[in-house]
Structures are given as structure tokens and as C-alpha cells.
Design a protein around this motif. Structure first.
Motif, PDB file in Angstrom:
ATOM      1  N   SER A  90      -4.358   1.282   4.285  1.00 28.63           N
ATOM      2  CA  SER A  90      -4.644   2.599   3.697  1.00 28.63           C
ATOM      3  C   SER A  90      -5.078   3.589   4.770  1.00 28.63           C
ATOM      4  O   SER A  90      -4.734   4.776   4.696  1.00 28.63           O
ATOM      5  N   GLY A 109      -3.482   6.351  -5.292  1.00 27.27           N
ATOM      6  CA  GLY A 109      -4.285   6.830  -4.180  1.00 27.27           C
ATOM      7  C   GLY A 109      -5.770   6.830  -4.483  1.00 27.27           C
ATOM      8  O   GLY A 109      -6.605   6.656  -3.581  1.00 27.27           O
ATOM      9  N   LEU A 168      -6.802   3.285  -3.509  1.00 28.43           N
ATOM     10  CA  LEU A 168      -6.630   2.936  -2.104  1.00 28.43           C
ATOM     11  C   LEU A 168      -7.454   3.820  -1.184  1.00 28.43           C
ATOM     12  O   LEU A 168      -7.789   3.412  -0.069  1.00 28.43           O
ATOM     13  N   LYS A 169      -7.779   5.041  -1.616  1.00 23.16           N
ATOM     14  CA  LYS A 169      -8.582   5.945  -0.793  1.00 23.16           C
ATOM     15  C   LYS A 169     -10.081   5.835  -1.077  1.00 23.16           C
ATOM     16  O   LYS A 169     -10.867   6.583  -0.488  1.00 23.16           O
ATOM     17  N   TRP A 226       0.803   4.226  -2.884  1.00 23.56           N
ATOM     18  CA  TRP A 226       0.066   5.361  -2.342  1.00 23.56           C
ATOM     19  C   TRP A 226       0.194   6.604  -3.212  1.00 23.56           C
ATOM     20  O   TRP A 226      -0.785   7.331  -3.414  1.00 23.56           O
ATOM     21  N   TRP A 267     -12.557   4.311   0.060  1.00 19.35           N
ATOM     22  CA  TRP A 267     -13.030   3.469   1.162  1.00 19.35           C
ATOM     23  C   TRP A 267     -14.480   3.021   0.994  1.00 19.35           C
ATOM     24  O   TRP A 267     -14.803   1.904   1.411  1.00 19.35           O
ATOM     25  N   GLN A 326      -1.919   4.645   6.445  1.00 25.29           N
ATOM     26  CA  GLN A 326      -1.150   5.533   5.578  1.00 25.29           C
ATOM     27  C   GLN A 326      -1.747   6.931   5.559  1.00 25.29           C
ATOM     28  O   GLN A 326      -1.015   7.936   5.582  1.00 25.29           O
ATOM     29  N   VAL A 385       0.831  -1.203   0.000  1.00 25.64           N
ATOM     30  CA  VAL A 385       0.000   0.000   0.000  1.00 25.64           C
ATOM     31  C   VAL A 385       0.871   1.261   0.000  1.00 25.64           C
ATOM     32  O   VAL A 385       0.580   2.237  -0.696  1.00 25.64           O
TER      33      VAL A 385
END
Length: 1181
Positions: A561, A520, A523-524, A516, A526, A564, A512
Motif C-alpha cells: 500500500s 482504499g 488499505l490506506k 486500491w 496505516w 501504491q 493491493v
């Protein structure tokens, strides 16, 4: 400047007679120049120097002047005018760009008037920039083909005069540069360290570029200036003098780069004029403009100029680059590669071809990282331009393997830039990298160097994006939001596939972190991640469902994530991350945390409820609240917070796994922190949860501790263990002192399990929970100890805990013994810390000193459980083939040894206790050497004398044990054991690095050891030598750390202990004393004890002859003294004062006169009489 030919000889002779380091004055004139033109040029030169000085007056006060060792700061041809300060072209470099432009403009004006004198000024400038301390002279030549002139082009060395000469041709001049021989090794401006060197480099390059820019419209194409300048730089760049070669190579390649810019501008002019010509040709006769047609007719002139520029570039390329790109100096190779990449990018029609690309490919194998780096950076500029890609096909196929291998370069910058180049190739040339190449490159996302991992993450993400590209027919059938969701799920599928195929299932957080920066958006996302987790995995829909294994990985990605976004890229074991974030990055981080908290605060209870039966997933989900933002607007919604807390409590009621409990405890700690809007709600929920556990445990223990011992069935025992685990996990992060956990659990330690005590699994958890309770009690002493009674009660608890832990050190179960040892070490260490930092204005913990029995028990435990071989440890026989369990056992042993050594460092145990630990340093150096060395270092900082005594005690203990083994007839390992003790002493001696700082310590080691050897020794016929005499051979390892005066002091101290005994060094038993004495007498740095013994051994055997005449307890000497018979006279050699002084101190030393002759030691005894005055010595047999 340039000397006249007539003055050259006189100048050289005067230079030979003067100091070679004296400041040489540059002067010169041109012998064939006319007087009028020379005077006019001198006046213009003075005016432009005055102008440059006035323009750069403010700049000179701000910028550091580049250091230069060139002789003479003023010109020999100085204009004698008042109020005019003359400067050279070399000095103009330090005045800034504006001054450089002004001076070059004036120089061009002077060149148009008298080009020879101005050209020689420019030549002198380049020689001065090379740091030359010498004198430049010039003479005319008639033809380039003159053979006599060619013989003058030499580089000579006049050793007698200490001067070096170099002649080279700059037609029509033959230049002679004279400089001192030692100037070759001096620093020249380009290699100066610090800001001055960097400043000179940039200004020097700026000067060359400005010179070309100002001359391109005037004097560049006069067939004189550039020809002479290129000839000068070509000759000097081929010099064997490093300063000339480096400086002029840099000037030549920068000149080439500037010429490339001129050629580009000419090419643009040619193209524009051609377009205008085509337009004008189509017009009618009336509409044609005469002025425009006149401009169009200049196309041929522009083409001629471009051809002339290309000729200049070709001359520089062949004369400078092809000779210097593989120069022995790495700076020159780096300059050539950097500029070559620039030429091929800017002027690809002339330079970008396979013949020139091969130089970049070859130099990628250079042994210097900077050269390889410049090659890769140059290739990045080429591959980033799509227009140039067709010309790179052959190079790519030829050097692709080398580029891939450079990702393993030992230099971090090179490997990162090589990976960036491969990313460019993968984006621009899709079919170049094969699946096998990707399989070799993509695992670098787990690299410990974050920049490399981040670039590899970009390569991986591009692969994921390409693999998850939606079909064009399906894209039109769904809405934009649905298409975005399906695209995200497809990318997530591709990421999961890579992670599962890589088989590195414990490195999700590093994966991750690598993705990143570039991924992103995935991974962001959510909401998409949590939606994928909440889907029913039993019947996955097309492209949307995930298997349980994939959902477990998604949970790890979600947690990683979240971490991070909250904490940043700092990860243990990964270097290269930015230590400080900018304001913009902090703003982005805050926004991410806000979005994370708002979404997961709503969804996390659902996730906890769905995965409550999976301990691994629950452990990861329990960590998410640690990353919430406390001041989120959603924190005011108590309903959401209560729902989350209730679900976490429900999970804790069902699960008692240690990992889950630890994650929950830390999450509760984060939620209960000060400043959060939900802290009151979470604290109330935590207190009620702990109270319920305490009540439950009180009830269970009340039923189980009835009578004399512990009586509970298996089910109740499991309940007790589960409840104590929960209390222990929360007590690690929270202060539970108000629930009196210590008083509740202390009765479980009263009895052994064999006598009705608690089982081992209960005792292990109880010991750890009680240690946490004691540490919290000590940590909050300044707040809780309000009277002496409370301090006494606290010390009573401490004593009870230590005594009960002492009893548990002999428990039958190994896990209980380990926990008891670690618990008592942690508590004693915390007590020592609180004693040191207590506030005098309040009550502090009362001093508690562990009993001698407990101290001995701790030392015995370390020796029995840490310094043991795996084969001899019965607990490891089952798992001796498991590497993982072996490493876990080693980690456990290191923790126990570190805990014990902390007690010594912090003064809980006496420093001499470390002697037993030091005895195992050699055998277990690979496993525990770092801990033992750190203990030595820390104890030496506290008390260096006591630390040195501990080392002596360690060696003496080992030596005494060796003697005991010898007395018990165990002589097979004697040599190896003695050698290991001697090697240990050598290692100890190496720790005394600063002999002045540790002077007293080393002297104390020698005095103590001498006393140890000769203490209470009385010579008898049965015991002629001390029993520990061989210890002196071990002690000799410390002799090299003695200063010369201390060696004499120690030697005198040795004589005091040996003077009372009769010593016959002809016997083998006295050899350790010989060796030790030799180590003290070896004053020279290159002379060791062994060489001293080897040179004096035979004479030393006879120097003890006067003592052989004495009788020991009535016995006779080994041989009788025969009547004196004069044999010969031996000349007496001269002795130095130091040797004579040492021999006066040593009554057992050998006279130098006897070292000239060898004797039979078995049949003769030597007697030395008084020396006659004639310088001879009478020797009698």
C-alpha cells in the motif's frame, strides 16, 4: 431525386451507354401531382434550402463534410433562381443540428402542402445516405394486392449494361433504384474510416431523431408518412446490397428508439390526465373547470396515439429487427443488440420479456467481440434498475453460466464488462452467485489486465464488507471510533483469510493494486495496520490479535500500500493502467504520501525493533523509507530521523541476509537524496556505518593475510564474508571509492584456495564488490580523473581486475567462475561505454583492450557453461527433478549469454566471435533464440557486411566439423547434422528481409562461399571433386535472396571457378553443384531449386558429353565414340531470349531441342553438330 415514369426508360438507356462511374443526376416529379401545387412546393423547397444554407454557413467551414459517393450534389428539380444555392436533405446532415431542425421544419411545411413530393424527397435522402450512385424512379400502383405488381418486386442484375436494379413497394409508389454493379463494393458513408465516418454516423442518427421529434405533434399520425417510411426501411433493410441493408437497418432501429421516446411521453400524459381526472371527479360541480374537463377527455385520444405508436414499433421490430439481429454483417448485429437493450430499459412494459431477452442471451455467443460487448452493456442497464429485476429471474438462471464464462473472453473489453455485470448481479441479487461461482471469479484479482483485476477487486471488497458487518447488538455498546476500528480489523481478517486460501502468497502487491480503487479506505488505514502489527500475537484478544503468519502478510500489505500510494498502479506484468495521472489524482497521491510519511516515520522504528529477528519481515520493512515524501513537515524533526537511522543500523549489525542488505542500501540511497531535509543526517550516519565496516574488515584481513596465503579460522571467515557482503550491497548503490575498497580487497584474489587462497564464498563476494568498485570508478571518471597519473592508475586497476578474473574463470567452484565471468563482462562493458561518451575537455579513461587469451577464455566459458544440456552438467544432477531450480539455472545461463553478446555488440570483442554463438542457434532456440536473434539484429545495424561474414563463418565452421566427424567414421548422425546446418542457413536467409537493402551482403555470402568450396582445389584422379562441394547445397538456401541481375553475376562467378575443372554430372558426387546451379537459374518466383533440378536432371546428364571425350591423367572416357550415323532430324523448338541468354552463359546447359527426347545415359554419348538453316538439328549416335 425521382424520375418521371415517362422518362425512366430513356434515363436507363442513356445510363447504359454512358460510363457507369459518371455522376448521375437525380431528377423527378410526380406524374399525378398538379402543376400549381408542384410549383408552390418547389418555391417552398428552395426557400428552406436557402435558409438552411444561411444557418449552416459557419458550421460548414468548421466541420468536415461526410464523404459520399452518391451521384449528383444538386437536384435535377433545381429551381432556376439567381443567388439561391440549393442543397439536398443529404447535404443538410453535414451542417449541424441547428440546420437539421430548420430544414426539417420547412420540410414538414412542404409536406402539409404536397405530401407526395416531400415524401419522395425523404425517400431519396435515405437512398443517398446508402452511398447509391444511381438513379431513383417512381411509378404509381393501384393496390397492394396486385399480382402483376408483386412480380415487379425483384432485384435484378444486367451484366451486359453493368447495372443493377432493385424494385420495392412504398405504397402508393413502386420505386426503382438503378446503380452500377461495382458500386456494391465501394465504401458507403457509414463504413468510412476516420472522423468523417464517425461524424456522418452521429449526424445521420441525429437526423432521424429530430425528424420524429418534430413530427410527433403534427404529421406522424396521418397514416401516410410513417407507413411509407417504415415500408421503405423494411424493404431496403432486407436487401442483399450491404450498403442498403446496413444504412436502413440503422435508420430503422434509431426510428424505433425515437418512437419509444414518443410512446413514453404519451404514457406520461395518460397517467397525468388520469390523475387529474380522479381529482376532478372528487370535486363539486361548481369547482369543476370546463377547460380541465376538456383536457381530461383527451385521455382516449392519447391512448389511441400510444396504441398507434406501439403498432409502428411492432412493425419495425418484426420487419427489421427479427430479420437483421443475426445478419451476416457484424455491424448490423451490433446495432440491433445495442438498441434492443435500450428499448427494454426505456419501455420495459412492451419490450422487457423473456421472449426478447433470449436474443441477448443467444447473441452473447456471437463470434465477434463487439456484438458480445453490446449484449453485456445492454444487460448492465437492465440489472442496474431495481424495478426491472423481477423480470430478469428466468434469464439470470438460464444464462448465468454463460456470463461467468465470459470473464475468460479473449477480448479485454468484453471480459471487463462481463465482470462488471456480475458485480451488479451480486449486489442486486444476493443469492444468485453461489460460493463455487465466487471461487471461480475472485482469483481474477491477480489478472495481468488491470481493469479486469480492479473490477474483480470491487467484487472481492463487497464480499469482505458483507463478511465483516458488525452485529447490531454489539454496535450500540461501543463508541463510534471503537466500532470503526473493530470493523476495519474484521475486514482485514476477511482479506487475510482470502489471501491465505488463494495460495498465491507471492502476489500481495497485485492484490493491493486490484483493491486500491474500491478498498482504499482499508488499505490506506496505516494506523490500524501498524496497530495490528504492534499487538502481542501470543495472546490475541477477541477479533483483534493476529498470528505470526498473519502479521507477515499484514507487513506485505503495508509495504504494498505504501508503494501504491507513492508510485501509482504501474506494476510489471500488468497492463491496462493509466499512463498519465490527472491533477486531482496527483493531489490525492501527494496527500497519501504525506500521511504515510508522517505516521510511519514515528512507528517504523518500533516495527524494526519488534521484528528484528525475522529476515523476511525485516526485508519488507526496510523498503518502506523508499516511499517517504522528502518535503514532509516531519522531516525537520531530527530526533525521529535519528531514531529510524539508529534502528536500521542496529538491524544491519545483526543481519547479513542479502535481501535485507539490498533493501537497506536502497532505502539509504533514498534517504540520502538531494532536496530532503534529513539528507545531511542520513549521509553522516551512512558514512560512519561504512567506515566501521571498513575498519572491521581491515583488521580481519590484516590477521588473515599474514604470510603467504589466507589463514583464518571458520569464525573469522564468516565475519569476513558478512562484512564484505555489507560493503558489496552498499557499493551497488553508493560510491565508496574514497574508502579504497579495491585496494583493500584485491589481495584476496592472488592465490587459489588450494594454494592457501581465500575460500570460495569469500572470493565470490570479493569479485562482485571489486566489479562494483571498478564500475563506479569508470562512471565517475569525468570528476575524479584530474591528471594523467590517475588515468594510468585506473587502467592499472582495470588490468589487474581482468587478469585476476581471468584466473578465477578456471576456479574449482562453479559459483566463483560465474561471478568472475559476469564481473569482467560488466567492467569491460562499462569501460567501452565511458570511452564512447568521454568529454574531450576533461581526462577520460585510457583505452584498455582485453588480451586475446582473455577473449578466448570468455568464449570458451560461454560454450562450456551456457550451451550444455542439463543432463551433462554435473552441478544440476541433484536438482534435475526440481522445476524451480531448472528455471533458475536457465535464468543464470541467459544472463551470462546476454553479458557476452553485449561485449560483441558494443565492440569490446570482434564481431566474428559471435560465429561460435550462432552455431548453437538451432539446438538451443527455445532457451536462447531471442538473445541470439537480437545479437544478429544489433550487429547488422553496426556493420551489415561484417555481420554477414560472421554468418558465413558460422556455417563454414559447422560444415568443417561435420567433415571431420565423417572422416572419423561417425556417419550415423551425418544426415541429421547436415540437415540441421541447412536449416540454420535457411533461418539465416530469412533474416535478410529487404533484398534490396542487403543486396551486397547476399552477393558477398555467395562469392565467399564459392571461394571456400573451390579454394586451392586441383583435380586429380583420386580427388575429382572439391572436398567441400556439398557446402553448395547449404549455400543454395541464400539463392532466393538474390536479385535477378545478381543471380547472373553469381552464376558467372561460379563458372569462373568451375571452368578449370573437368565436371561429369553423371556422377553422384556432382549433385550439390547441380542443385546450386538450379537455385541460381530458377528465375521465376514460383520455381525453386528442387523443381528446376527435377525438370532438367536427365538432360543435364547428357549435356556433359563433350567433356567425356577428354582424358584425365591418361584415362579413357567411359564409353567410346562410335562412327557417326545420321538417325533423324528433330524440329527445333523456339526459345525465348532470356533462356537463350542463360544458355549462352552456361557451357554446360542442355539444348532445348534435346529435351524432347530421352536417351540411355549408360550406353550412349551425344554429339551435337552445326544446326542447318531449315530449323532442324542433326543428332548422331
Amino acid at each position: 431525386m425521382i424520375l418521371e415514369p415517362s422518362a425512366a426508360a430513356a434515363s436507363r438507356s442513356s445510363k447504359q451507354n454512358s460510363d457507369c462511374h459518371a455522376e448521375a443526376t437525380y431528377s423527378g416529379a410526380v406524374s399525378h401531382s398538379e402543376e400549381d401545387s408542384g410549383n408552390e412546393n418547389r418555391q417552398k423547397s428552395a426557400r428552406r434550402r436557402k435558409r438552411a444554407h444561411s444557418l449552416s454557413e459557419n458550421d460548414k467551414s468548421k466541420k468536415a463534410k461526410a464523404g459520399c459517393s452518391s451521384g449528383g450534389r444538386t437536384r435535377g428539380r433545381r429551381v432556376r433562381q439567381e443567388h439561391v444555392e440549393t442543397v439536398t436533405l443529404f447535404e443538410v446532415i453535414t451542417m449541424g443540428k441547428s440546420a437539421i431542425q430548420a430544414v426539417i421544419d420547412d420540410w414538414i411545411e412542404a409536406y402539409l402542402t404536397d405530401r407526395d413530393t416531400s415524401l419522395l424527397d425523404l425517400i431519396s435522402f435515405f437512398i443517398q445516405c446508402s452511398g447509391c450512385k444511381g438513379v431513383v424512379t417512381a411509378e404509381m400502383c393501384q393496390s397492394k394486392e396486385d399480382r402483376a405488381m408483386r412480380r415487379k418486386m425483384v432485384e435484378e442484375l444486367d451484366e451486359g449494361a453493368g447495372l443493377q436494379f432493385k424494385r420495392f413497394l412504398v405504397f402508393p409508389w413502386i420505386l426503382t433504384v438503378t446503380w452500377p454493379v461495382d458500386a456494391d463494393s465501394a465504401e458507403y458513408p457509414l463504413v468510412q474510416s476516420g472522423p468523417s465516418g464517425r461524424w456522418f454516423h452521429s449526424e445521420f442518427c441525429e437526423f432521424v431523431s429530430v425528424l420524429v421529434a418534430r413530427c410527433q405533434h403534427s404529421v406522424m399520425f396521418d397514416s401516410y408518412l410513417m407507413n411509407n417510411l417504415i415500408s421503405l426501411l423494411t424493404e431496403l433493410s432486407d436487401s442483399r446490397i450491404r450498403a442498403f441493408r446496413h444504412t436502413c437497418t440503422l435508420a430503422a432501429v434509431k426510428l424505433q428508439s425515437s418512437l419509444v421516446g414518443v410512446a413514453l411521453s404519451l404514457s406520461v400524459g395518460v397517467e397525468n390526465n388520469q390523475k387529474l381526472y380522479e381529482v376532478q371527479r372528487t370535486k363539486t360541480v361548481r369547482s369543476k373547470s370546463a377547460q380541465q374537463l376538456e383536457r381530461i377527455q383527451n385521455i382516449s385520444e392519447l391512448q389511441e396515439r400510444r396504441a398507434e405508436i406501439e403498432g409502428m414499433m411492432d412493425a419495425i421490430f418484426k420487419g427489421v429487427f427479427l430479420k437483421r439481429y443475426r445478419d451476416m454483417l457484424p455491424e448490423i448485429r451490433s446495432i440491433c443488440m445495442e438498441e434492443l437493450g435500450l428499448w427494454m430499459k426505456l419501455y420495459s412494459s412492451a419490450f422487457l420479456n423473456d421472449s426478447n431477452l433470449k436474443y441477448l442471451g443467444w447473441m452473447m455467443h456471437d463470434k465477434v467481440p463487439d456484438v458480445r460487448l453490446k449484449c453485456v452493456l445492454g444487460l448492465q442497464g437492465l440489472y442496474s434498475d431495481p424495478v426491472l429485476l423481477p423480470k430478469l429471474d428466468l434469464f439470470t438462471s438460464r444464462f448465468k453460466d454463460r456470463l461467468i464464462s465470459m470473464t475468460l473472453d479473449k477480448d479485454n473489453d468484453v471480459e471487463v464488462q462481463a465482470m462488471k455485470l456480475l458485480v451488479l448481479i451480486s449486489k442486486s441479487c444476493e443469492d444468485v452467485l453461489t460460493p463455487d461461482d465466487y471461487k471461480q471469479l475472485l482469483p481474477f484479482v491477480y489478472s495481468s489486465h488491470r481493469p479486469l483485476a480492479a473490477v474483480t477487486g470491487e467484487l472481492l471488497f463487497s464480499r469482505i464488507v458483507n463478511a465483516a458487518a458488525p452485529a447490531s447488538d454489539l454496535q450500540g455498546e461501543m463508541s463510534e471510533e471503537e466500532a470503526q476500528k473493530q470493523q476495519t480489523l474484521a475486514r482485514l481478517k476477511a482479506l487475510l483469510q482470502f489471501y491465505q486460501e488463494s495460495e498465491l502468497h507471492e502476489h500481495v502487491v497485485y492484490l493491493v493494486d486490484s483493491l486500491w480503487d474500491c478498498g482504499g479506505s482499508l488499505l490506506k488505514d496505516w494506523p490500524t495496520l501498524t496497530a495490528a502489527l504492534l499487538q502481542n500475537s501470543s495472546s490475541p484478544s477477541a477479533g483483534g490479535g493476529f498470528t505470526p503468519a498473519e502479521q507477515a502478510v499484514i507487513v506485505e500489505i503495508l509495504v504494498a500500500s505504501a508503494r501504491q500510494a507513492s508510485e501509482g498502479p504501474a506494476l510489471p506484468g500488468r497492463s491496462g493502467a493509466k499512463k498519465a495521472m490527472s491533477i486531482k489524482e496527483k493531489k490525492v497521491q501527494t496527500d497519501d504520501c504525506l500521511k504515510l510519511t508522517e505516521h510511519l516515520l514515528r512507528v517504523l522504528p518500533q516495527l524494526l525493533s519488534k521484528f528484528s529477528c525475522s529476515c523476511d519481515i525485516i526485508t519488507s520493512l526496510m523498503r518502506i523509507p523508499q516511499f517517504f515524501l522528502p518535503d514532509c513537515p516531519e522531516t525537520g524533526n531530527t530526533q525521529l530521523v535519528s531514531s529510524l537511522i539508529s534502528e536500521m543500523a542496529a538491524v544491519l549489525d545483526l543481519c547479513s541476509d542479502p535481501a535485507v542488505l539490498e533493501a537497506a542500501s536502497r532505502s539509504y540511497l533514498s534517504l540520502c537524496g538531494e532536496g530532503a531535509a534529513w539528507c545531511c543526517t542520513t549521509r553522516t550516519a551512512r558514512d560512519s556505518l561504512v567506515q566501521r565496516w571498513v575498519d572491521q574488515l581491515t583488521e580481519l584481513l590484516g590477521e588473515s593475510l599474514r604470510g603467504d596465503g589466507f589463514s583464518a579460522d571458520e569464525e573469522k571467515t564468516r565475519e569476513i564474508v558478512a562484512t564484505v557482503k555489507k560493503l558489496r550491497a552498499f557499493h551497488n548503490c553508493h560510491d565508496l571509492s574514497r574508502w579504497s575498497v579495491f585496494d583493500l580487497l584485491a589481495p584476496l584474489l592472488t592465490e587459489e584456495s588450494s594454494h592457501g587462497g581465500a575460500p570460495a564464498e569469500v572470493l565470490e563476494e570479493v569479485l562482485q564488490c571489486l566489479s562494483f568498485s571498478m564500475i563506479w570508478s569508470l562512471n565517475t571518471s569525468s570528476e575524479t580523473l584530474t591528471c594523467r597519473e590517475k588515468a594510468v592508475a585506473q587502467r592499472l586497476q582495470l588490468r589487474v581486475f581482468c587478469e585476476q578474473s581471468h584466473r578465477c574463470l578456471s576456479h574449482s567452484q562453479l559459483s566463483v567462475r560465474h561471478q568472475a565471468f559476469l564481473g569482467v563482462c560488466d567492467v569491460l562493458l562499462a569501460h567501452s561505454y565511458q570511452i564512447q561518451v568521454w568529454d574531450p575537455t576533461s581526462y577520460s579513461p585510457l583505452l584498455y583492450t582485453p588480451s586475446p587469451r582473455l577473449q578466448r577464455a570468455l568464449l570458451t566459458f560461454v560454450c562450456a557453461h551456457v550451451f550444455v544440456d542439463p543432463d551433462s552438467d554435473g552441478q544440476n544432477r541433484v536438482s534435475e527433478n526440481s522445476e524451480m531450480e531448472r528455471l533458475e539455472d536457465l535464468h543464470r545461463k541467459r544472463n551470462m549469454l546476454a553479458a557476452f553478446c553485449k561485449l560483441i555488440v558494443h565492440g569490446v570483442l570482434e564481431m566474428s566471435t559471435a560465429a561460435e554463438v550462432y552455431t548453437h542457434y538451432m539446438k538451443y532456440n527455445n532457451d536462447f533464440g531471442d538473445i541470439i536473434k537480437e545479437t544478429m539484429f544489433r550487429t547488422r545495424q553496426i556493420n551489415k557486411m561484417e555481420s554477414a561474414r560472421t554468418l558465413v563463418l558460422c556455417l563454414q565452421q559447422l560444415f568443417v566439423r561435420l567433415k571431420q566427424e565423417q572422416s572419423s567414421s561417425r556417419a550415423q548422425s551425418r544426415i541429421q547434422t547436415f540437415t540441421s546446418i541447412k536449416e540454420l542457413a535457411r533461418r539465416f536467409a530469412l533474416t535478410f528481409g529487404d533484398v534490396v537493402k542487403f543486396r551486397e551482403c547476399v552477393v558477398m555470402i555467395h562469392r565467399t562461399s564459392i571461394e571456400f568450396v573451390f579454394q586451392e582445389f586441383s583435380q586429380t584422379p583420386d580427388g575429382a571433386t572439391p572436398p567441400f562441394l556439398s557446402y553448395l547445397a547449404i549455400l543454395s538456401e541464400f539463392s532466393s535472396k538474390l536479385l535477378k541481375p545478381d543471380k547472373k553475376t553469381v552464376f558467372s562467378y561460379l563458372l569462373q571457378h568451375t571452368a578449370e575443372h573437368i565436371i561429369d554430372l553423371r556422377e553422384e558426387c556432382w549433385q550439390p553443384l547441380i542443385y546450386y546451379r538450379a537455385s541460381l537459374l530458377a528465375v521465376a518466383e514460383t520455381e525453386d531449386a528442387g523443381s528446376h533440378v527435377g525438370s532438367d536432371r536427365r538432360p543435364n546428364l547428357h549435356s556433359r558429353s563433350p567433356f567425356s571425350k577428354q582424358k584425365l591423367e591418361g584415362s579413357k572416357s567411359p564409353c567410346q565414340i562410335r562412327p557417326i550415323d545420321k538417325v533423324s532430324k528433330v524440329p527445333k523448338p523456339s526459345t525465348c531470349p532470356n533462356q537463350q541468354k542463360l544458355r549462352d552463359m552456361d557451357p554446360l546447359a542442355v539444348p532445348l531441342e534435346l529435351q524432347e527426347k530421352s536417351f540411355n545415359s549408360e550406353t550412349s554419348v551425344l554429339v551435337i553438330h552445326n544446326e542447318p538453316e531449315d530449323g532442324t538439328v542433326e543428332v548422331e549416335l
